[in-house]
Motif scaffolding. Structure first.
Motif, PDB file in Angstrom:
ATOM      1  N   LEU A  28       0.830  -1.207   0.000  1.00 38.31           N
ATOM      2  CA  LEU A  28       0.000   0.000   0.000  1.00 38.31           C
ATOM      3  C   LEU A  28       0.861   1.253   0.000  1.00 38.31           C
ATOM      4  O   LEU A  28       0.564   2.218  -0.716  1.00 38.31           O
ATOM      5  CB  LEU A  28      -0.915  -0.026   1.222  1.00 38.31           C
ATOM      6  N   LYS A  29       1.915   1.253   0.775  1.00 42.83           N
ATOM      7  CA  LYS A  29       2.813   2.412   0.820  1.00 42.83           C
ATOM      8  C   LYS A  29       3.385   2.719  -0.562  1.00 42.83           C
ATOM      9  O   LYS A  29       3.392   3.880  -1.002  1.00 42.83           O
ATOM     10  CB  LYS A  29       3.940   2.137   1.811  1.00 42.83           C
ATOM     11  N   GLU A  30       3.841   1.691  -1.267  1.00 51.21           N
ATOM     12  CA  GLU A  30       4.432   1.911  -2.598  1.00 51.21           C
ATOM     13  C   GLU A  30       3.398   2.457  -3.573  1.00 51.21           C
ATOM     14  O   GLU A  30       3.692   3.351  -4.376  1.00 51.21           O
ATOM     15  CB  GLU A  30       5.017   0.600  -3.127  1.00 51.21           C
ATOM     16  N   LEU A  31       2.174   1.942  -3.505  1.00 50.71           N
ATOM     17  CA  LEU A  31       1.143   2.367  -4.449  1.00 50.71           C
ATOM     18  C   LEU A  31       0.702   3.806  -4.191  1.00 50.71           C
ATOM     19  O   LEU A  31       0.510   4.582  -5.142  1.00 50.71           O
ATOM     20  CB  LEU A  31      -0.058   1.419  -4.370  1.00 50.71           C
ATOM     21  N   VAL A  32       0.534   4.187  -2.923  1.00 53.87           N
ATOM     22  CA  VAL A  32       0.121   5.559  -2.621  1.00 53.87           C
ATOM     23  C   VAL A  32       1.259   6.533  -2.947  1.00 53.87           C
ATOM     24  O   VAL A  32       1.007   7.637  -3.439  1.00 53.87           O
ATOM     25  CB  VAL A  32      -0.309   5.668  -1.143  1.00 53.87           C
ATOM     26  N   GLU A  33       2.499   6.146  -2.691  1.00 52.29           N
ATOM     27  CA  GLU A  33       3.622   7.005  -3.072  1.00 52.29           C
ATOM     28  C   GLU A  33       3.659   7.214  -4.581  1.00 52.29           C
ATOM     29  O   GLU A  33       3.933   8.331  -5.051  1.00 52.29           O
ATOM     30  CB  GLU A  33       4.934   6.388  -2.588  1.00 52.29           C
ATOM     31  N   ASN A  34       3.388   6.163  -5.359  1.00 46.28           N
ATOM     32  CA  ASN A  34       3.327   6.310  -6.811  1.00 46.28           C
ATOM     33  C   ASN A  34       2.245   7.303  -7.209  1.00 46.28           C
ATOM     34  O   ASN A  34       2.426   8.110  -8.128  1.00 46.28           O
ATOM     35  CB  ASN A  34       3.060   4.957  -7.472  1.00 46.28           C
ATOM     36  N   ALA A  35       1.086   7.240  -6.523  1.00 46.64           N
ATOM     37  CA  ALA A  35      -0.008   8.157  -6.847  1.00 46.64           C
ATOM     38  C   ALA A  35       0.393   9.597  -6.557  1.00 46.64           C
ATOM     39  O   ALA A  35       0.113  10.508  -7.349  1.00 46.64           O
ATOM     40  CB  ALA A  35      -1.248   7.770  -6.040  1.00 46.64           C
ATOM     41  N   ILE A  36       1.065   9.814  -5.427  1.00 43.47           N
ATOM     42  CA  ILE A  36       1.512  11.173  -5.088  1.00 43.47           C
ATOM     43  C   ILE A  36       2.540  11.664  -6.092  1.00 43.47           C
ATOM     44  O   ILE A  36       2.488  12.813  -6.558  1.00 43.47           O
ATOM     45  CB  ILE A  36       2.078  11.192  -3.657  1.00 43.47           C
ATOM     46  N   ASP A  37       3.482  10.797  -6.466  1.00 37.40           N
ATOM     47  CA  ASP A  37       4.505  11.183  -7.449  1.00 37.40           C
ATOM     48  C   ASP A  37       3.896  11.470  -8.824  1.00 37.40           C
ATOM     49  O   ASP A  37       4.473  12.216  -9.619  1.00 37.40           O
ATOM     50  CB  ASP A  37       5.556  10.069  -7.576  1.00 37.40           C
ATOM     51  N   ALA A  38       2.721  10.875  -9.103  1.00 34.56           N
ATOM     52  CA  ALA A  38       2.056  11.097 -10.389  1.00 34.56           C
ATOM     53  C   ALA A  38       1.283  12.410 -10.406  1.00 34.56           C
ATOM     54  O   ALA A  38       0.613  12.713 -11.400  1.00 34.56           O
ATOM     55  CB  ALA A  38       1.120   9.931 -10.699  1.00 34.56           C
ATOM     56  N   GLY A  39       1.353  13.173  -9.323  1.00 39.52           N
ATOM     57  CA  GLY A  39       0.681  14.470  -9.278  1.00 39.52           C
ATOM     58  C   GLY A  39      -0.780  14.399  -8.882  1.00 39.52           C
ATOM     59  O   GLY A  39      -1.538  15.346  -9.139  1.00 39.52           O
ATOM     60  N   ALA A  40      -1.204  13.321  -8.264  1.00 37.82           N
ATOM     61  CA  ALA A  40      -2.605  13.167  -7.885  1.00 37.82           C
ATOM     62  C   ALA A  40      -2.991  14.180  -6.819  1.00 37.82           C
ATOM     63  O   ALA A  40      -2.211  14.458  -5.902  1.00 37.82           O
ATOM     64  CB  ALA A  40      -2.865  11.751  -7.382  1.00 37.82           C
ATOM     65  N   MET A  41      -4.207  14.713  -6.925  1.00 35.22           N
ATOM     66  CA  MET A  41      -4.753  15.599  -5.907  1.00 35.22           C
ATOM     67  C   MET A  41      -5.886  14.934  -5.134  1.00 35.22           C
ATOM     68  O   MET A  41      -6.348  15.470  -4.131  1.00 35.22           O
ATOM     69  CB  MET A  41      -5.259  16.895  -6.542  1.00 35.22           C
ATOM     70  N   ARG A  42      -6.340  13.769  -5.630  1.00 37.36           N
ATOM     71  CA  ARG A  42      -7.355  12.987  -4.924  1.00 37.36           C
ATOM     72  C   ARG A  42      -6.935  11.514  -4.975  1.00 37.36           C
ATOM     73  O   ARG A  42      -6.679  10.977  -6.052  1.00 37.36           O
ATOM     74  CB  ARG A  42      -8.753  13.149  -5.527  1.00 37.36           C
ATOM     75  N   ILE A  43      -6.892  10.882  -3.808  1.00 38.94           N
ATOM     76  CA  ILE A  43      -6.488   9.472  -3.721  1.00 38.94           C
ATOM     77  C   ILE A  43      -7.520   8.744  -2.862  1.00 38.94           C
ATOM     78  O   ILE A  43      -7.853   9.200  -1.759  1.00 38.94           O
ATOM     79  CB  ILE A  43      -5.087   9.308  -3.107  1.00 38.94           C
ATOM     80  N   ALA A  44      -8.024   7.624  -3.383  1.00 39.76           N
ATOM     81  CA  ALA A  44      -8.997   6.813  -2.644  1.00 39.76           C
ATOM     82  C   ALA A  44      -8.394   5.436  -2.389  1.00 39.76           C
ATOM     83  O   ALA A  44      -7.914   4.783  -3.318  1.00 39.76           O
ATOM     84  CB  ALA A  44     -10.302   6.685  -3.429  1.00 39.76           C
ATOM     85  N   VAL A  45      -8.415   4.998  -1.121  1.00 36.74           N
ATOM     86  CA  VAL A  45      -7.857   3.703  -0.734  1.00 36.74           C
ATOM     87  C   VAL A  45      -8.977   2.836  -0.168  1.00 36.74           C
ATOM     88  O   VAL A  45      -9.754   3.296   0.681  1.00 36.74           O
ATOM     89  CB  VAL A  45      -6.740   3.875   0.327  1.00 36.74           C
TER      90      VAL A  45
END
Length: 600
Positions: A28-45
């Motif tokens: 989960l940590k790796e996937l959310v970090e990827n989302a942040i690095d991709a410039g995401a402003m909204r993330i749903a887990v």
């Protein structure tokens, strides 16, 4: 003789997964970090069974084309290193190992759509083998779903913990990443339940207080310090707002959540003389420094870092924390305890007179008076001890108070309760002060200002230097820390490969067993990377001196003495907490007082 051979790609990925993917929270940590690095402003887990059954991360980042998706599932393929300057990495991820590692030990579904594409694409990999791919309908961004983690590797699956434990680890990961990026909106669902939904752009203070504890905003101080190219921001809880474990300390380096012993040691050092050894501060610290001054490529999970100037960083954090606490250290974690407030009771309405009033009328003969001589009646018993109990508090008439007294934060003394607690009236409420705890802190600060620290740490030479045998690694650690220890009066030097020679001890602890002291200091160095223990022992000596030299509980104080104590508390640093981290005063606001009487 065994022959050297090249391992197959699938086995290589599974070995890499052993370093990167320990449990669902690691993936989960790796996937959310990827989302942040991709410039995401909204993330749903979304989690099911703590991530053991499945976990899903959806973001509105830049998305990927089908070719980029295929490349992302190959080892050491990344978009985060445009050149070979790995020391300049500014993103959370950069190794290019996470996605292929996760896909090799789980059923992995990757869907993505760039913002300028009309449709998305989907690839499904089952434990390292691509089983499906094709068009997918989804909004711009990326959705990753991981199911049946370690399903085909029972040797790894059996080491996973219960769903409750895995959920707690996943939640902690999301909390830390959400804290690092208050500008990103993040939601977390577990099964059918929404755990939290955080709005983007909340501001650092609001985001931290919302995730750690709402009381932290009122019981903490903001930090914003700069030294050269380094900057320290965040919120530090007052020493009186502490916990029994250190799991409420959140540390970040360049926006990356880390668990670093140098940083935790610096936090402990900053709170050293304000907290008991078994209590821990509550805080969130964000350290920013040039990328070339910190190495994040220390551990595959990137939770550990190494600083180029470790001592400079530690000194900056300690001084920054102490300076910030000095701005709010006259405060206390002053909210009345909810349990104590609940024990306040309204006087119940009586159907009959109270005993004190009833005594006026009972025992008297209300018949018509008779013309005879009788004994004097003992009808009035209002002043008897069993009716009117002796007051527990004490007050005396105070001198007229000047108008500017209304501006005193701790108010004006009105009396003393149980010869231990000072009752003061401030313009916004009622203040109760523990006279012994408050004076103990004042005496300690006076001792420090008078140079007592140097006197306590004064070196006392041993008549016969003592040899302490330790293992070679311990000797190396102690030898490196020897100059710092000498500042506290402990003079040691190397005596062969596996022994240290103790030449002098601090004057205040001259009767200490040198061998036990060195072993304790070595354990402290191994755990925290810094010899904090010796300083804490000397602080304990000062605290003991302050305790014996302070006003004792049970001593009657005059009103002018109480006011003098209050005024000195207002002037003295760290007067809001005693030497053990307990509050020296609490305040009951007028609103709380009115609630007790039903006036709200």
């Amino acid at each position: 003789m065994p022959q050297i051979r090249r391992l197959p790609e699938n086995l290589v990925n599974r070995i890499a997964a052993g370093e990167v993917v320990e449990r669902p929270s690691s993936a989960l940590k790796e996937l959310v970090e990827n989302a942040i690095d991709a410039g995401a402003m909204r993330i749903a887990v979304k989690l099911v069974e703590g991530g053991l059954n499945s976990l899903e991360v959806t973001d509105d980042g830049c998305g990927m084309t089908p070719d980029e998706m295929a490349l992302a599932l190959e080892r050491h393929a990344t978009s985060k290193l445009p050149d070979e300057a790995i020391e300049q990495v500014a993103t959370l991820g950069f190794r290019g190992e996470a996605l292929p590692s996760i896909a090799s030990v789980a059923r992995f579904a990757l869907e993505s759509r760039p913002h300028d594409a009309e449709q998305g694409w989907k690839r499904v990999v089952d434990h390292g083998e691509t089983v499906a791919e094709g068009p997918a309908a989804l909004p711009p961004g990326t959705r990753v779903r991981v199911e049946d983690l370690f399903g085909k590797i029972p040797a790894r699956r059996k080491f996973l913990r219960t769903p409750r434990s895995e959920y707690a680890a996943c939640k902690d990961v999301i909390l830390r990443l959400a804290m690092a990026r208050p500008d990103v909106a993040i939601t977390l669902d577990h099964g059918e339940r929404r755990i939290f939904g955080l709005q983007g752009g909340e501001g650092l203070a609001n985001r931290v207080a919302q995730l750690i504890a709402r009381e932290l905003k009122e019981n903490g101080v903001a930090i914003d310090m700069e030294r050269g190219a380094m900057r320290l921001t965040g919120i530090a809880g007052l020493p009186t707002y502490n916990r029994g474990v250190a799991d409420h300390q959140y540390l970040f380096v360049n926006g990356r959540p880390v668990k670093d012993r140098l940083l935790t040691g610096a936090v402990r050092g900053a709170y050293a003389d304000m907290l008991a050894r078994d209590r821990h501060a509550v805080l969130a610290l964000f350290l920013e420094l040039p990328c070339e001054d910190v190495d994040v490529n220390v551990h595959p999970a990137k939770t550990e870092v190494r600083f180029r100037d470790a001592q400079g960083v530690r000194g900056f954090i300690v001084s920054g924390l102490r300076q910030a606490l000095a701005t709010g250290d006259k405060r206390s974690a002053q909210s009345p305890d909810a349990g104590a407030m609940s024990r306040w009771q309204q006087e119940p309405v009586r159907e009959e007179p109270s005993p004190a009033l009833r005594s006026i009328f009972e025992g008297r003969d209300w018949s018509a008076p008779q013309q005879r001589v009788s004994e004097p009646s003992a009808a009035w018993r209002g002043a008897d001890a069993d009716v009117m109990a002796e007051p527990r508090g004490r007050a005396e008439e105070a001198a007229p108070v000047a108008e500017e007294a209304q501006d005193y934060p701790l108010g004006i003394a009105r009396g003393q309760v149980a010869n231990t607690y000072i009752v003061a009236e401030a313009k916004d409420g009622l203040v109760l002060v523990d006279q012994h705890a408050a004076h103990e802190r004042l005496v300690l600060e006076r001792l420090k200002a008078a140079g007592a620290e140097e006197a306590v740490a004064r070196s006392q030479a041993l008549l016969i230097p003592e040899v302490v045998e330790l293992d070679e690694t311990s000797c190396d650690r102690l030898e490196e820390a020897a100059p710092k220890l000498a500042e506290h009066g402990l003079a040691i030097e190397r005596f062969g490969p596996s022994a240290m020679l103790v030449r002098s001890l601090p004057h205040a602890i001259a009767r200490t067993d040198p061998e036990k002291l060195l072993r304790d200091i070595d354990d402290d160095l191994a755990l925290n990377g810094e010899a904090l223990l010796l300083g804490e022992k000397l602080d304990l000596v000062l605290a003991t001196m302050a305790c014996h030299g302070s006003v004792r509980a049970g001593r009657v104080l005059r009103v002018d003495e109480m006011n003098a104590l209050l005024r000195e508390m207002e002037r003295t640093p760290r007067s809001g907490q005693c030497n053990h981290g307990r509050p020296t005063w609490v305040k009951l606001s007028m609103e709380d007082v009115e609630k007790l009487f039903g006036r709200h």
